[in-house]
Design a protein around this motif. Structure first.
Motif, mmCIF file in Angstrom:
data_model
loop_
_atom_site.group_PDB
_atom_site.id
_atom_site.type_symbol
_atom_site.label_atom_id
_atom_site.label_comp_id
_atom_site.label_asym_id
_atom_site.label_seq_id
_atom_site.Cartn_x
_atom_site.Cartn_y
_atom_site.Cartn_z
ATOM 1 N N SER A 187 0.819 -1.218 0.000
ATOM 2 C CA SER A 187 0.000 0.000 0.000
ATOM 3 C C SER A 187 0.855 1.270 0.000
ATOM 4 C CB SER A 187 -0.924 0.006 1.230
ATOM 5 O OG SER A 187 -0.172 -0.031 2.426
ATOM 6 N N GLU A 188 2.129 1.143 0.375
ATOM 7 C CA GLU A 188 3.021 2.305 0.357
ATOM 8 C C GLU A 188 3.549 2.589 -1.043
ATOM 9 O OE1 GLU A 188 6.168 1.655 3.097
ATOM 10 O OE2 GLU A 188 4.858 1.125 4.780
ATOM 11 N N PHE A 190 1.973 1.153 -4.106
ATOM 12 C CA PHE A 190 0.952 1.107 -5.152
ATOM 13 C C PHE A 190 -0.375 1.708 -4.677
ATOM 14 C CE2 PHE A 190 3.855 -2.492 -5.773
ATOM 15 C CZ PHE A 190 4.254 -2.280 -7.086
ATOM 16 N N HIS A 191 -1.137 2.222 -5.653
ATOM 17 C CA HIS A 191 -2.466 2.760 -5.353
ATOM 18 C C HIS A 191 -3.442 1.638 -5.015
ATOM 19 C CE1 HIS A 191 -1.782 6.957 -6.156
ATOM 20 N NE2 HIS A 191 -1.279 6.708 -7.351
ATOM 21 N N TYR A 198 -0.807 -4.376 -10.038
ATOM 22 C CA TYR A 198 -0.862 -3.243 -9.116
ATOM 23 C C TYR A 198 -0.520 -1.946 -9.843
ATOM 24 C CZ TYR A 198 -1.422 -6.293 -5.084
ATOM 25 O OH TYR A 198 -1.918 -7.196 -4.180
ATOM 26 N N LYS A 201 2.271 4.139 -7.574
ATOM 27 C CA LYS A 201 2.095 5.533 -7.185
ATOM 28 C C LYS A 201 3.063 6.404 -7.983
ATOM 29 C CE LYS A 201 0.209 4.842 -2.555
ATOM 30 N NZ LYS A 201 0.326 5.154 -1.106
ATOM 31 N N GLU A 202 2.876 7.715 -7.884
ATOM 32 C CA GLU A 202 3.596 8.649 -8.744
ATOM 33 C C GLU A 202 5.113 8.497 -8.657
ATOM 34 O OE1 GLU A 202 2.369 10.557 -11.099
ATOM 35 O OE2 GLU A 202 0.464 9.590 -10.606
ATOM 36 N N ARG A 203 5.631 8.322 -7.460
ATOM 37 C CA ARG A 203 7.089 8.246 -7.307
ATOM 38 C C ARG A 203 7.675 7.075 -8.074
ATOM 39 N NH1 ARG A 203 10.320 8.021 -1.499
ATOM 40 N NH2 ARG A 203 12.439 7.998 -2.380
ATOM 41 N N LYS A 205 6.115 5.426 -10.545
ATOM 42 C CA LYS A 205 5.777 5.603 -11.954
ATOM 43 C C LYS A 205 6.722 6.566 -12.644
ATOM 44 C CE LYS A 205 1.782 6.578 -14.908
ATOM 45 N NZ LYS A 205 0.354 6.979 -14.926
#
Length: 211
Positions: A187-188, A190-191, A198, A201-203, A205
């Motif tokens: 959860s830290e 991936f959204h 999965y 998240k932006e970082r 990606k």
């Protein structure tokens, strides 16, 4: 640990000197006894001082070996080891953006996979186009097999019950479908899970824009 050794040092020196003084030669004069005691004092302190620094160096050496073991075998590394990984870019920890994807790179971040020799599923959180790791780790793991070293490597977050990260070549990974990974770190990074893989998240990606 240093304090314990220091206390032992302080306790052992007086004990050694007391035993030596207690066994003094009664035939010696008082002056000879005092000179003898002074020599015992100097030699004793010097011996324990050298013993103390040898012990301290042994503890430091053991700590370094333990840290390297954690680094190479993916066993809950300390913060200092994790920073070392990132600064060197080892084991998929490079912060560099991967600006392209060659055809031979078959997998993507966020895909759920099964790694050979592990029953629990994992999720890919990073990749390198070739193995980026310390030379002694590569030599121990692959020997002179240059083909394996040059193969794409993936950092995989394994779910419970192993709940650890591994760094493995592409040939040791198989894609799973409709499978989720149970790990608090998911959860830290991936959204969420879209049913197939999965969503990063932006970082993450940002470092893998083409995945």
């Amino acid at each position: 640990m240093t304090r314990v050794v220091l206390v032992g040092l302080l306790l052992c020196v007086p004990l050694q000197l007391w035993l030596a003084w207690d066994l003094r030669d009664p035939d010696r004069t008082l002056k000879e006894q005092l000179v003898h005691f002074k020599r015992l004092l100097v030699d004793g302190v010097d011996w324990w001082r050298r013993w103390y620094f040898r012990s301290l160096n042994s503890v430091r050496s053991l700590w370094r070996k333990t840290s390297r073991y954690n680094l190479y075998h993916e066993e809950c590394p300390a913060k200092e080891v994790e920073m070392y990984r990132m600064s060197k870019g080892f084991f998929g920890q490079s912060p560099d953006v991967r600006p392209y994807r060659p055809d031979y790179l078959k997998l993507r971040i966020g895909q759920v996979v099964r790694v050979d020799n592990f029953e629990n599923p994992g999720v890919i959180i990073s990749w390198d186009l070739y193995a980026r790791a310390p030379e002694d780790w590569l030599a121990e793991k692959y020997g002179k097999n240059l083909e394996l070293r040059k193969e794409p490597h993936y950092r995989v977050l394994l779910g419970q019950p192993n709940s650890k990260e591994v760094y493995v070549p592409q040939r040791q990974i198989n894609v799973l479908k409709a499978t989720q990974v149970r790990h608090p770190k998911v959860s830290e990074i991936f959204h969420g899970f879209d049913g197939a893989q999965y969503i990063p998240k932006e970082r993450l990606k940002k470092n893998f824009p083409l995945d």
